[in-house]
Write an enzyme that holds these catalytic residues in place. Structure first.
Site, PDB file in Angstrom:
ATOM      1  N   HIS A 461       0.838  -1.208   0.000  1.00 24.74           N
ATOM      2  CA  HIS A 461       0.000   0.000   0.000  1.00 24.74           C
ATOM      3  C   HIS A 461       0.873   1.259   0.000  1.00 24.74           C
ATOM      4  O   HIS A 461       0.734   2.133  -0.848  1.00 24.74           O
ATOM      5  CB  HIS A 461      -0.910  -0.033   1.236  1.00 24.74           C
ATOM      6  CG  HIS A 461      -1.801   1.162   1.362  1.00 24.74           C
ATOM      7  ND1 HIS A 461      -3.131   1.133   1.015  1.00 24.74           N
ATOM      8  CD2 HIS A 461      -1.570   2.437   1.783  1.00 24.74           C
ATOM      9  CE1 HIS A 461      -3.669   2.332   1.210  1.00 24.74           C
ATOM     10  NE2 HIS A 461      -2.735   3.147   1.684  1.00 24.74           N
ATOM     11  N   GLU A 462       1.782   1.327   0.964  1.00 26.53           N
ATOM     12  CA  GLU A 462       2.610   2.537   1.068  1.00 26.53           C
ATOM     13  C   GLU A 462       3.527   2.668  -0.135  1.00 26.53           C
ATOM     14  O   GLU A 462       3.823   3.779  -0.585  1.00 26.53           O
ATOM     15  CB  GLU A 462       3.416   2.530   2.378  1.00 26.53           C
ATOM     16  CG  GLU A 462       2.562   2.545   3.651  1.00 26.53           C
ATOM     17  CD  GLU A 462       1.498   3.639   3.685  1.00 26.53           C
ATOM     18  OE1 GLU A 462       1.677   4.682   3.030  1.00 26.53           O
ATOM     19  OE2 GLU A 462       0.464   3.435   4.358  1.00 26.53           O
ATOM     20  N   HIS A 465       1.699   4.463  -2.854  1.00 26.08           N
ATOM     21  CA  HIS A 465       1.784   5.919  -2.682  1.00 26.08           C
ATOM     22  C   HIS A 465       3.144   6.428  -3.160  1.00 26.08           C
ATOM     23  O   HIS A 465       3.251   7.469  -3.807  1.00 26.08           O
ATOM     24  CB  HIS A 465       1.625   6.303  -1.207  1.00 26.08           C
ATOM     25  CG  HIS A 465       0.222   6.257  -0.686  1.00 26.08           C
ATOM     26  ND1 HIS A 465      -0.827   6.905  -1.299  1.00 26.08           N
ATOM     27  CD2 HIS A 465      -0.304   5.655   0.416  1.00 26.08           C
ATOM     28  CE1 HIS A 465      -1.936   6.691  -0.591  1.00 26.08           C
ATOM     29  NE2 HIS A 465      -1.648   5.940   0.444  1.00 26.08           N
ATOM     30  N   HIS A 468       3.332   6.829  -6.825  1.00 25.60           N
ATOM     31  CA  HIS A 468       2.598   8.034  -7.248  1.00 25.60           C
ATOM     32  C   HIS A 468       3.507   9.263  -7.165  1.00 25.60           C
ATOM     33  O   HIS A 468       3.445  10.163  -7.998  1.00 25.60           O
ATOM     34  CB  HIS A 468       1.387   8.187  -6.324  1.00 25.60           C
ATOM     35  CG  HIS A 468       0.254   8.982  -6.889  1.00 25.60           C
ATOM     36  ND1 HIS A 468      -0.871   9.273  -6.151  1.00 25.60           N
ATOM     37  CD2 HIS A 468       0.043   9.563  -8.100  1.00 25.60           C
ATOM     38  CE1 HIS A 468      -1.712   9.981  -6.890  1.00 25.60           C
ATOM     39  NE2 HIS A 468      -1.189  10.178  -8.070  1.00 25.60           N
TER      40      HIS A 468
END
Ligand SMILES: [Zn+2]
Length: 671
Positions: A461-462, A465, A468
């Site tokens: 998940h991290e 990010h 991105h």
């Protein structure tokens, strides 16, 4: 000696020289940086040149190097490696920074120049990204109240102040109710509870100076108690205390506060020219309108409710087999669901862990990014703020892309949770700057360090990010990387979690720490099956909360929020054995501050999108489809906030997201 936070950093990749910065440097550096920034802003506001895009909007986009350096370093260490001095500084800095930034949007002279550029926008020959930055800047000022004059302006200041006070009071009342209740337990009352609950209850008793174990409303105690205690009378008592938080009458009652907050929010929205608070709040989101939010939530609601109703029947039968007649009640659900889970999914967490070695999971996250986007990761030896931090240089075709830092282990000086932040964001204006991105997690140390399934998901998940941020390719920093709408920002992160579940990824990287063998297929199936367990219940309690939040803000503020809540729940046919995940008197997301007000839906919105986006890969031929990966990077990961999120998503997917993939993923799709 010059303050190291303010000097130009002559280090590899201009990473902060952590070793030469001391805590005593922060306060004077911040003072000086704020002064530099204020000068920059004042010069802009008082300029006598004719206002244009370059000398107003681009000037505002020009970062204040000093301020970015101080804040980048300070917030990194304050979150990941705090100490009493840093905590004290944080308390000092927060109001100072809030005042600094709100003074900028309230600066009338500056706003007059922004408005002048906005008014000429039709004749300015701007790129699409420049038009977007101009619109966001203008809108930010308007939404901050810069266009208000006279009485309206004064009233807005009063409302903001009062809302801040009420939000704090709401939080404190909730805390008081949570801390004020406890139930002393006899040794008999501990029957059936797992050891970890019993020792937590004993520790809670000691903390309160009691000789007996004690049940409190701390989430880590009350939730397992409701899951495991066979004592229906105690579950009922405990559940009712939990459900009554913020609604116990007297000084800590939050109901009147909630009503006043809703009134003030509506007034604030109207002063700014919006029909109601939801219209104001959703304007900046991908959803844009209350109708779009309600439509999505109701699409999910029907399927979730059908599943929950079917599950309620199974649980009722289990309860009756225990000799209890009558209806399944809210204090029964978790208990019978936990027993059902144990019977249907015998997942052994301890047997799973050796397959999830931290280092191999990091490799897995990198390997997926390599196959999808061609990124390569090479360990980088740079001094950082803590010996546990590791760094990599990220390149593509031999070109530098970013520096990625991983700070994975839990320690006392780190706040809980996991997050991704950029010590430097990507931008090309006024000069090219490559991102420095950091992932912070709270995994247990070990040799080798082993993860739970949830931990491994968090890591992916991290890292989503981080991608991105690292793949961002925009001109202006204010729209770079994760600077996007709240209901869009979790798309890259939640989407990336899907690659952890790809069988060929686990086959290669989920290898046993001792035997080196890959995770067996049956274990993977169990993990995925257990993850979907009780989804009807979880979806119902969540969607009910989101619908009530929306109803509170869409239209005139209700004089009696509790009556409104009851009306909404009756309208959707809330199952009797399930309550809202957060009822109004303790709905901190909505009332402690503005962050999630008429925005609680956004968790579900993001999940709908990540499921729909991953389905695009599956439809195209697999998780590593090259064409889909290219489209994901082009339209979403590199685009930051440079265009409207609905446009970005449509460019990637060919249409707006639909709920089918989510329902299928949650096991809620009709067979
Ligand atoms: Zn996230």
């Amino acid at each position: 000696m010059p303050n190291p936070l303010l000097s130009r950093w002559d280090t590899p990749f201009e990473i902060a020289p952590f070793a030469s910065i001391s805590d005593a440097d922060f306060a004077p550096a911040l003072e000086q940086a704020l002064a530099v920034h204020n000068e920059q802003i004042e010069a802009l506001a008082n300029s006598t040149e004719p206002p244009g895009f370059a000398n107003v909007i681009e000037a505002l986009e020009t970062p204040c190097r000093e301020l970015e350096q101080v804040l980048g370093v300070f917030f990194t260490v304050a979150g990941a490696d705090s100490n009493p001095k840093r905590q004290e500084l944080q308390r000092e800095f927060s109001p100072k920074l809030a005042a600094h930034f709100s003074a900028i949007t309230a600066n009338k002279a500056l706003f007059a120049r922004v408005r002048a550029v906005w008014d000429q926008r039709g004749t300015l020959d701007l790129t699409a990204e420049q038009q977007r930055v101009l619109m966001l800047t203008f809108r930010g000022f308007v939404r901050g109240g810069a266009a208000l004059e006279g009485r309206a302006d004064t009233r807005m200041q009063e409302i903001k102040g009062r809302l801040a006070t009420l939000g704090t009071q709401f939080t404190q009342n909730l805390l008081a109710d949570e801390r004020g209740w406890f139930l002393e337990l006899s040794e008999d009352d501990l029957e059936g509870l797992p050891d970890f609950v019993i020792s937590a209850a004993r520790a809670a008793g000691q903390e309160l100076g009691k000789d007996t174990p004690v049940l409190t409303l701390s989430r880590s105690l009350i939730t397992p108690f409701l899951q495991f205690s066979p004592r229906r009378d105690l579950r009922r008592k405990a559940f009712n205390a939990w459900a009554a938080r913020g609604a116990n009458g007297g000084e800590t009652d939050n109901r009147a506060i909630a009503a006043e907050i809703l009134q003030l929010r509506e007034e604030r929205a109207r002063l700014l020219g919006y029909e109601n608070f939801a219209a104001y709040k959703l304007e900046t989101e991908m959803a844009k309108t209350p109708e779009a939010v309600r439509g999505l939530l109701m699409d999910v609601w029907e399927a979730a409710k059908a599943q929950a109703d079917a599950d309620a029947e199974v649980l009722t039968e289990m309860m009756q087999a225990d000799g209890i007649n009558g209806d399944l009640e809210p204090w029964d659900w978790r208990y019978y669901a936990a027993r059902r889970r144990a019977a249907e999914h015998d997942l052994d967490e301890a047997a799973l862990k050796p397959y999830l070695q931290l280092d191999r999971m990091i490799e897995a996250s990198f390997a997926c990014a390599n196959r999808l986007f061609g990124l390569e990761f090479a360990p980088l030896d740079v001094p950082l703020y803590h010996p546990d931090c590791r760094a990599w240089e990220v390149t593509r075709d031999g070109q530098h892309v970013a520096v990625f830092i991983g700070d994975y282990f839990a320690r006392g000086s780190k706040r809980s949770g996991a997050w991704c932040s950029a010590m430097r964001q990507q931008a090309k204006f006024p000069e090219t700057q490559a991102p420095v991105v950091i992932n912070v997690c709270n995994f247990a140390k070990g040799n080798p360090a082993l993860l739970s399934w949830d931990d491994a998901r968090t890591l992916f998940h991290e890292f989503g990010h981080a991608l991105h941020q690292m793949l961002s390719n925009v001109t202006y920093e204010s729209i770079s990387g994760t600077s996007v709408a709240r209901d869009f920002v979790e798309l890259p992160s939640q989407l990336y979690e899907h690659w952890l579940e790809v069988p060929e990824v686990l086959q290669e990287f989920a290898t046993h720490a001792e035997t080196g063998r890959p995770m067996p297929k049956e274990m993977l199936d169990k993990v995925l099956g257990a993850a979907n367990f009780d989804m009807g219940f979880q979806t119902v309690e969540y969607v009910a909360s989101a619908l009530v939040d929306l109803a509170f803000h869409d239209g005139a503020a209700p004089a009696d929020p509790m009556a409104k809540q009851a009306e909404v729940l009756a309208g959707i046919g809330m199952p009797r054995a399930i309550v809202m995940r957060h009822a109004t008197p303790h709905f901190a997301h909505v009332f402690s501050g503005d962050g999630y007000s008429s925005g609680y839906y956004s968790y579900m919105w993001s999940e709908v999108m990540d499921a729909d986006a991953f389905a695009a890969f599956e439809e195209a031929g697999g998780a590593f489809d090259t064409e889909r990966a290219r489209a994901l990077e082009e339209h979403i990961l590199s685009a930051g906030g440079s265009a409207d999120p609905a446009e970005l998503y449509t460019a990637f997917r060919g249409r707006l997201p639909g709920v089918d993939a989510l329902l299928k993923g949650r096991g809620l799709a009709a067979e």
